[in-house]
Design a protein around this motif. Structure first.
Motif, mmCIF file in Angstrom:
data_model
loop_
_atom_site.group_PDB
_atom_site.id
_atom_site.type_symbol
_atom_site.label_atom_id
_atom_site.label_comp_id
_atom_site.label_asym_id
_atom_site.label_seq_id
_atom_site.Cartn_x
_atom_site.Cartn_y
_atom_site.Cartn_z
ATOM 1 N N PHE A 128 22.525 46.750 34.046
ATOM 2 C CA PHE A 128 23.520 47.698 33.562
ATOM 3 C C PHE A 128 23.516 47.868 32.055
ATOM 4 C CE2 PHE A 128 25.428 45.965 37.515
ATOM 5 C CZ PHE A 128 25.277 47.115 38.262
ATOM 6 N N GLY A 129 22.777 47.069 31.350
ATOM 7 C CA GLY A 129 22.696 47.175 29.904
ATOM 8 C C GLY A 129 23.502 46.102 29.195
ATOM 9 N N GLN A 130 22.837 45.401 28.292
ATOM 10 C CA GLN A 130 23.513 44.393 27.481
ATOM 11 C C GLN A 130 24.236 45.095 26.349
ATOM 12 O OE1 GLN A 130 23.487 41.117 28.134
ATOM 13 N NE2 GLN A 130 21.922 41.073 29.693
ATOM 14 N N GLY A 131 25.276 44.499 25.893
ATOM 15 C CA GLY A 131 26.027 45.067 24.783
ATOM 16 C C GLY A 131 27.065 44.080 24.295
ATOM 17 N N PRO A 132 27.912 44.527 23.398
ATOM 18 C CA PRO A 132 28.943 43.623 22.883
ATOM 19 C C PRO A 132 29.961 43.224 23.946
ATOM 20 C CG PRO A 132 29.083 45.787 21.828
ATOM 21 C CD PRO A 132 27.900 45.805 22.709
ATOM 22 N N TRP A 133 29.990 43.907 25.067
ATOM 23 C CA TRP A 133 30.894 43.573 26.165
ATOM 24 C C TRP A 133 30.365 42.420 27.018
ATOM 25 C CZ3 TRP A 133 28.241 48.105 25.585
ATOM 26 C CH2 TRP A 133 27.115 48.256 26.393
ATOM 27 N N THR A 134 29.088 42.095 26.914
ATOM 28 C CA THR A 134 28.485 41.072 27.775
ATOM 29 C C THR A 134 29.145 39.702 27.634
ATOM 30 O OG1 THR A 134 26.382 42.264 27.800
ATOM 31 C CG2 THR A 134 26.318 39.933 28.379
ATOM 32 N N PRO A 135 29.368 39.172 26.425
ATOM 33 C CA PRO A 135 30.042 37.866 26.356
ATOM 34 C C PRO A 135 31.442 37.886 26.968
ATOM 35 C CG PRO A 135 29.043 38.388 24.246
ATOM 36 C CD PRO A 135 28.918 39.604 25.099
ATOM 37 N N TRP A 136 32.155 38.997 26.815
ATOM 38 C CA TRP A 136 33.486 39.098 27.405
ATOM 39 C C TRP A 136 33.403 39.087 28.925
ATOM 40 C CZ3 TRP A 136 37.619 38.262 24.660
ATOM 41 C CH2 TRP A 136 37.589 38.488 23.292
ATOM 42 N N GLN A 137 32.441 39.823 29.478
ATOM 43 C CA GLN A 137 32.277 39.821 30.934
ATOM 44 C C GLN A 137 31.882 38.442 31.433
ATOM 45 O OE1 GLN A 137 29.416 42.964 31.537
ATOM 46 N NE2 GLN A 137 31.033 44.430 32.035
ATOM 47 N N MET A 138 30.981 37.787 30.719
ATOM 48 C CA MET A 138 30.584 36.439 31.106
ATOM 49 C C MET A 138 31.788 35.510 31.097
ATOM 50 S SD MET A 138 27.060 36.130 28.924
ATOM 51 C CE MET A 138 26.874 34.391 29.210
ATOM 52 N N PHE A 139 32.588 35.602 30.049
ATOM 53 C CA PHE A 139 33.758 34.742 29.942
ATOM 54 C C PHE A 139 34.776 35.053 31.036
ATOM 55 C CE2 PHE A 139 38.021 33.951 28.201
ATOM 56 C CZ PHE A 139 37.949 32.578 28.092
ATOM 57 N N CYS A 140 35.047 36.332 31.278
ATOM 58 C CA CYS A 140 36.058 36.695 32.277
ATOM 59 C C CYS A 140 35.613 36.324 33.689
ATOM 60 C CB CYS A 140 36.380 38.179 32.185
ATOM 61 S SG CYS A 140 37.351 38.571 30.719
ATOM 62 N N PHE A 141 34.385 36.636 34.063
ATOM 63 C CA PHE A 141 33.900 36.239 35.385
ATOM 64 C C PHE A 141 33.913 34.721 35.523
ATOM 65 C CE2 PHE A 141 31.189 40.304 35.759
ATOM 66 C CZ PHE A 141 32.192 40.960 36.436
ATOM 67 N N GLY A 142 33.505 34.035 34.460
ATOM 68 C CA GLY A 142 33.455 32.582 34.505
ATOM 69 C C GLY A 142 34.828 31.944 34.589
ATOM 70 N N ILE A 143 35.783 32.470 33.837
ATOM 71 C CA ILE A 143 37.109 31.853 33.836
ATOM 72 C C ILE A 143 37.809 32.067 35.173
ATOM 73 C CG2 ILE A 143 38.508 33.735 32.905
ATOM 74 C CD1 ILE A 143 38.734 30.144 31.731
ATOM 75 N N ILE A 144 37.480 33.133 35.880
ATOM 76 C CA ILE A 144 38.032 33.339 37.221
ATOM 77 C C ILE A 144 37.528 32.238 38.156
ATOM 78 C CG2 ILE A 144 37.934 34.855 39.245
ATOM 79 C CD1 ILE A 144 38.047 37.209 37.245
ATOM 80 N N GLY A 145 36.236 31.923 38.095
ATOM 81 C CA GLY A 145 35.691 30.841 38.910
ATOM 82 C C GLY A 145 36.240 29.490 38.507
ATOM 83 N N PHE A 146 36.429 29.286 37.203
ATOM 84 C CA PHE A 146 36.976 28.020 36.715
ATOM 85 C C PHE A 146 38.419 27.836 37.185
ATOM 86 C CE2 PHE A 146 38.781 25.212 33.447
ATOM 87 C CZ PHE A 146 37.862 24.172 33.492
ATOM 88 N N ALA A 147 39.218 28.892 37.081
ATOM 89 C CA ALA A 147 40.616 28.811 37.523
ATOM 90 C C ALA A 147 40.698 28.588 39.030
ATOM 91 C CB ALA A 147 41.363 30.084 37.133
ATOM 92 N N ALA A 148 39.841 29.260 39.784
ATOM 93 C CA ALA A 148 39.829 29.057 41.237
ATOM 94 C C ALA A 148 39.455 27.620 41.573
ATOM 95 C CB ALA A 148 38.854 30.032 41.902
ATOM 96 N N GLY A 149 38.494 27.073 40.867
ATOM 97 C CA GLY A 149 38.100 25.690 41.109
ATOM 98 C C GLY A 149 39.180 24.698 40.759
ATOM 99 N N LEU A 150 39.853 24.929 39.629
ATOM 100 C CA LEU A 150 40.921 24.008 39.237
ATOM 101 C C LEU A 150 42.087 24.048 40.215
ATOM 102 C CD1 LEU A 150 41.286 24.282 35.356
ATOM 103 C CD2 LEU A 150 40.425 22.364 36.683
#
Length: 184
Positions: A128-150
């Motif tokens: 879909f294309g890398q851009g300045p939004w990529t770290p935010w998407q990585m963080f948001c997708f990741g924090i959802i998994g982290f919160a679900a795990g906790l």
């Protein structure tokens, strides 16, 4: 004494280190990329987030031999999340990757949920294309998994359909609202 209290609470040292990285270091890195690097070095910031994501697993594997089946399950879940995002790209705001990341967090734990989410966000943006939004998407997708795990992995919340549906319904909207606010 402190170690015994955290072990009784169900949170070990590895989870605390992961929480520190995820909740403090990764947002600080994203803000560093925005304000110090003028939002232009997003590949570098994405690479740093990936390294922070792998660090809790490196700490775990230092103490024990890594099991191939654990790594394969994490890799397959990340690949399914990427494929799900690519298959439904034409439907706006429909992200099956969030459900898969939540499943990874609930079944494998907080760190694995974050790893699946961050990896899926990074790899899917190759399509879909890398851009300045990529770290935010990585963080948001990741924090959802982290919160679900906790919340669900150590049975802090019941794994009923209603509770999982409510969790899956409000958490992505919360992070979507946070990303819209940060984009302005």
């Amino acid at each position: 004494m402190h170690r015994q209290q955290t072990a009784r609470a169900g949170i070990n040292r590895r989870t605390l280190v992961a929480a520190l990285l995820i909740l403090i270091v990764i947002p600080a890195t994203i803000l560093l990329g925005i304000f110090v690097l003028n939002d232009r070095k997003y590949y570098f910031i994405s690479l740093l987030i990936i390294l922070y994501t792998i660090l809790p697993f490196a700490l775990v594997f230092e103490r024990r031999k890594p099991q191939a089946r654990e790594l394969i399950v994490i890799a397959v879940l990340a690949a399914i999340a990427v494929a799900g995002r690519a298959a439904f790209f034409m439907l706006p705001q429909f992200k099956p990757v969030v459900a898969i990341v939540m499943i990874a967090g609930v079944s494998l734990g907080a760190e694995a949920g974050f790893l699946v989410g961050a990896t899926a966000g990074f790899v899917s943006n190759f399509f879909f294309g890398q851009g300045p939004w990529t770290p935010w998407q990585m963080f948001c997708f990741g924090i959802i998994g982290f919160a679900a795990g906790l919340l669900f992995h150590k049975s802090k919340l019941p794994r009923s359909r209603l509770v999982l549906a409510l969790f899956g319904g409000w958490l992505p909207f919360l992070f979507m609202a946070a990303s819209l606010i940060s984009a302005q």
